[in-house]
Write an enzyme that holds these catalytic residues in place. Sequence first.
Site, PDB file in Angstrom:
ATOM      1  N   ASP A  15       0.852  -1.192   0.000  1.00 11.88           N
ATOM      2  CA  ASP A  15       0.000   0.000   0.000  1.00 11.88           C
ATOM      3  C   ASP A  15       0.887   1.241   0.000  1.00 11.88           C
ATOM      4  OD1 ASP A  15      -2.077  -1.771   0.253  1.00 11.88           O
ATOM      5  OD2 ASP A  15      -2.650  -1.174   2.286  1.00 11.88           O
TER       6      ASP A  15
ATOM      7  N   ASP B  88      -0.593  -1.413  -6.041  1.00 13.27           N
ATOM      8  CA  ASP B  88      -1.829  -1.185  -5.270  1.00 13.27           C
ATOM      9  C   ASP B  88      -2.924  -0.491  -6.091  1.00 13.27           C
ATOM     10  OD1 ASP B  88      -3.678  -0.510  -3.282  1.00 13.27           O
ATOM     11  OD2 ASP B  88      -2.433   1.075  -2.405  1.00 13.27           O
TER      12      ASP B  88
ATOM     13  N   HIS C 288     -11.033  13.410   6.578  1.00 15.20           N
ATOM     14  CA  HIS C 288     -10.354  12.147   6.277  1.00 15.20           C
ATOM     15  C   HIS C 288      -9.675  12.218   4.913  1.00 15.20           C
ATOM     16  CE1 HIS C 288      -9.358   7.978   5.966  1.00 15.20           C
ATOM     17  NE2 HIS C 288     -10.031   7.866   4.836  1.00 15.20           N
TER      18      HIS C 288
ATOM     19  N   HIS D 159      -4.098   5.573   0.391  1.00 17.96           N
ATOM     20  CA  HIS D 159      -3.779   4.936  -0.888  1.00 17.96           C
ATOM     21  C   HIS D 159      -3.717   5.973  -2.005  1.00 17.96           C
ATOM     22  CE1 HIS D 159      -4.553   0.828   0.651  1.00 17.96           C
ATOM     23  NE2 HIS D 159      -5.416   1.463   1.428  1.00 17.96           N
TER      24      HIS D 159
END
Lengths: 600, 600
Positions: free
Chosen positions: A169, A201, A370, A374
Amino acid sequence: MTEDFEFERSEGNVSIIPLGGLGEFGLNMMVYETENDIIVIDTGFMLPNADMPGVDLILPDIHYLVERQEKIRGILLTHGHEDHIGALFYVLRQLDVPVYGTQLTLAIASGRLREYNVLSKAQLNTIAPGDTVELGDFSAEFLHVTHSIPDTVAIALRTPVGVIVHTGDFKFDMTPVDGKLSDIQTLARLGTEGVLLLVSDSTNAERPGQTPSERSIYGTVDTIFQKAEQKLFLCTFSSSLHRIQQFIDLAGIHRRLVAVTGRSLLNNIRTATELGYLNVNPDYLIDARDASMFKPHELVILSTGSQGEPRSALSLMALDNHPFLKMEQGDTVVISARIIPGNEKAIGNVVNHLLRRGAKIYHERNADVHVSGHGSSEDLKLMLNLLQPKFFMPMHGEYQNLMRHAELAESVGIASDNIKVAEDGELILLTPETCEVFGREGRSGRVFVDGKPEFELEDIVLRDRIQLSEDGIVVPIVVLHSDTGEGEQESAANSQEESRQQLEGESTENDAQISIHLTQSQGKVKKQIEIISRGFVYMDKSEELIEEAKEITRSVIESLSDEQKEEIEAVQDEIRAALRRFFSKQMQRTPLIFPVVMRV
Amino acid sequence: MTEDFEFERSEGNVSIIPLGGLGEFGLNMMVYETENDIIVIDTGFMLPNADMPGVDLILPDIHYLVERQEKIRGILLTHGHEDHIGALFYVLRQLDVPVYGTQLTLAIASGRLREYNVLSKAQLNTIAPGDTVELGDFSAEFLHVTHSIPDTVAIALRTPVGVIVHTGDFKFDMTPVDGKLSDIQTLARLGTEGVLLLVSDSTNAERPGQTPSERSIYGTVDTIFQKAEQKLFLCTFSSSLHRIQQFIDLAGIHRRLVAVTGRSLLNNIRTATELGYLNVNPDYLIDARDASMFKPHELVILSTGSQGEPRSALSLMALDNHPFLKMEQGDTVVISARIIPGNEKAIGNVVNHLLRRGAKIYHERNADVHVSGHGSSEDLKLMLNLLQPKFFMPMHGEYQNLMRHAELAESVGIASDNIKVAEDGELILLTPETCEVFGREGRSGRVFVDGKPEFELEDIVLRDRIQLSEDGIVVPIVVLHSDTGEGEQESAANSQEESRQQLEGESTENDAQISIHLTQSQGKVKKQIEIISRGFVYMDKSEELIEEAKEITRSVIESLSDEQKEEIEAVQDEIRAALRRFFSKQMQRTPLIFPVVMRV
């Protein structure tokens, strides 16, 4: 040459077998194999969906590795998230092999290994970003990358056929909270030297642009601190240590004490602080049990429960069931985590209850509280352009995410024939010139765990549960006379009356049982048919229906010859078929019907 | 004055009781009541969540209306969506009252009424936008509003205390596909004359800005038509007639024939075409069964299944299970509908499978192929500003949506004391000067339907299903000697061997039953303990565990005195408790345990 695929394994090729994470989120586990050696990257678990009732955990099936144990040179961990390390306890129970990971990753992994009594026998080897480890035919170089947890690495594998980069990741955070950038220099150098295959990823392949820096939430949360008049609840994942660092920093600036609730959060904060990954002033930490001793505006409460988990502190507070924390009018809640698809309803319920208590709620849909760990499309393109691999294989995601990542690879100039979208259990055969995908041969699978992991849950049991949940279960109980296979027909009037009386006594429990009395009159045992059920109908209100079902069962038995009655299975099948037709026609329901036929 | 709330009902007040839709999406049903008369606006159903296994439909509990049948002057329908009309069949089974709705709304509603045999007795009254109907103390004026289905109305109620505007679902589409604008003029006039209470749609209260026009998807879909090389599948809700009109128009422009699949879609297209709400050139329509006779690039297939419903045409095609339609490499799929929260996983699965078949997929997350039919924040503010009501009450949504709508109302200047966030079952008492909310008194509720609506599903049965789905069911069967309450202990060796043999024959069915043989030796019936289970463990692999459980059951019975054994219920309780402890300690599982105790 192995038995389950048809090609010559020689020095000229490396085979790659995804045991999980290609076709789903979570369960990340990849096998790299030469003629002589195997290495494994990551051993993750997966949490169940709503369509897997009673399943606590999903683990990868590792029989492929168990059969080849002697070839395995090591398990390499990229970082400390459960979808990458959560199955390690299960793997180490079956395989005695060395594990390599960074300091924080191994510290977090050790917690679960201790819990399952495999820590003492585990061979844990701490590596640092920049280290290289020789593992038989493989040489693994660990490169630091930015992610939502510190001490995350990508892995550059030197193999007999060329260099493979396995990203784990990552994102390219240009202003990371801990100041440690992704190792762009080494990635660029690898690209210059030549990368044969990139395995990368795909989690956010469908998101346009670049994922913002972890630091970007700081300003928003700072403003929320300023506005918060009473208690301030900050919820995030227990492993989101960069996020937690920012929360703790802001608490200090705004002179609020920090109470931490939730075992995993407490453990991770303690571990990360001890190892120096978290900078916490102990004077600001209080025991959450003492929270009520302070004024509401002097408090920050860190908690988990961002996904609406019913037993989390946040859910308990929402329902006013928490033993010592109370959500009150004027409190503020920040849900600083992704709303994971499938959890919307649970999170929504918690939010609704918190609002009813008068709290002000911030979440990713109404405030910038938030950011993902990724990389989005542009991060993924940067990785592709730094490495300029000959071949590309997307990992980590459902098929749609992998496909989208494949499109991104094509957009930056990777030849479309050199882009391989594979899924769990397929075998990818890599040579310096070719990369081919071979079909699934039962190499991979999923292990369902309900309760203790010793008791694996069979597929068939899970299917039964789903059927049980749809329309419940009906158990007709038939007692046949043993000597002749035939019993005298008896009016059920008396025992029905008894049953009804019994029922009333039991109705508070809804046990839905009609107790069974076998009447012995004139010294002869007679047959009597009873029906019990759960999850089907409310028995107290369905006497007529159940009486009719008994009548049908009775006539099925009467219609059978003595020989037929000798075959218990055949009797069961006939009863099942007749009741299935009856319930389906009468109510359009298809409960599980499970006849018990006894001879007395 | 009625019995269940404490205030004087007089000419001076109107009470409002939401029977559904305030606290959830769907189930929309509102009661307006004076001293003499009741009117009801909308009778919607709701589809179940994943946490309601086996539930097909949720209907509002209408006992409040059944008890006051003689006061009801009419049911007024705002539009033809199932969350507003889907419970009409259920309501009309219990209430013999007139129904008012627009032509299209009643035509769509009639389909379901016919299905449930209530159409013939239904008193359906067609109204047109602009009409006013006198209903006792109420006078209802119907105003056209734009929504995703044509012929939608808001309702202005003149009542003894003042004007109430009930918006139903709406948005302010400035370029509607059918050219019919929301009746802004009348809304403005009502605002000028004075509105006492506005009750308004909160579905999209959390979305910023204004909802784009339905027409805004036209350009995107036009481009998709241009790019589509093979078959083009367009999926939307069967009631989204404006959407369907645009698809049919584009098919004509791009010279593709239109095949329609799905019963509801076929019915709605037929009905809407007959009534002039849809303009379809019949030359362009073909039977979906004939699709294979045409070249792929000459075809558009309209279908439902946008929510990943397992039996829909789209899901069947994704799994290559459709009887006559095939998804092939190069085909294009447009999912032109909202991804409803809770359905992400199901939709994601369908998308993954379609991609594996080589289809190109467009959905609302990667292309502008869908717009909502509900107004966003700015639409809602416009409604508030047009009407300038004294009091405001948000409806249609979960608590968080209602709260957000309340904030919007405050932001445009409604006094915060005059904004009332109420939920289902509360009573809102309105006078010319006041608007008060009284607590819930069991006035509202939900009726769960599984299978035929005649068989309502009790809460308790639903709870059983959830428990069954978590850990399955275990049924220990104990036969006690009737005369003494005591039987001779018997070695189970023989019958165990028999059971095992039986089991092997049955293992393909996983019936998990150990057949029961009661041994009659020396002319005496003896007790034997058997255990059956479903959804708990795979019995073939758990013989030891089950044997141990039998042993525990046996020792429970031995530990009981003869008197205790007389109490069947007490015996059951003891067995249940012992096995619960055993399974919980041994496996951390808590199956439903349902002992059957028999006397022979």
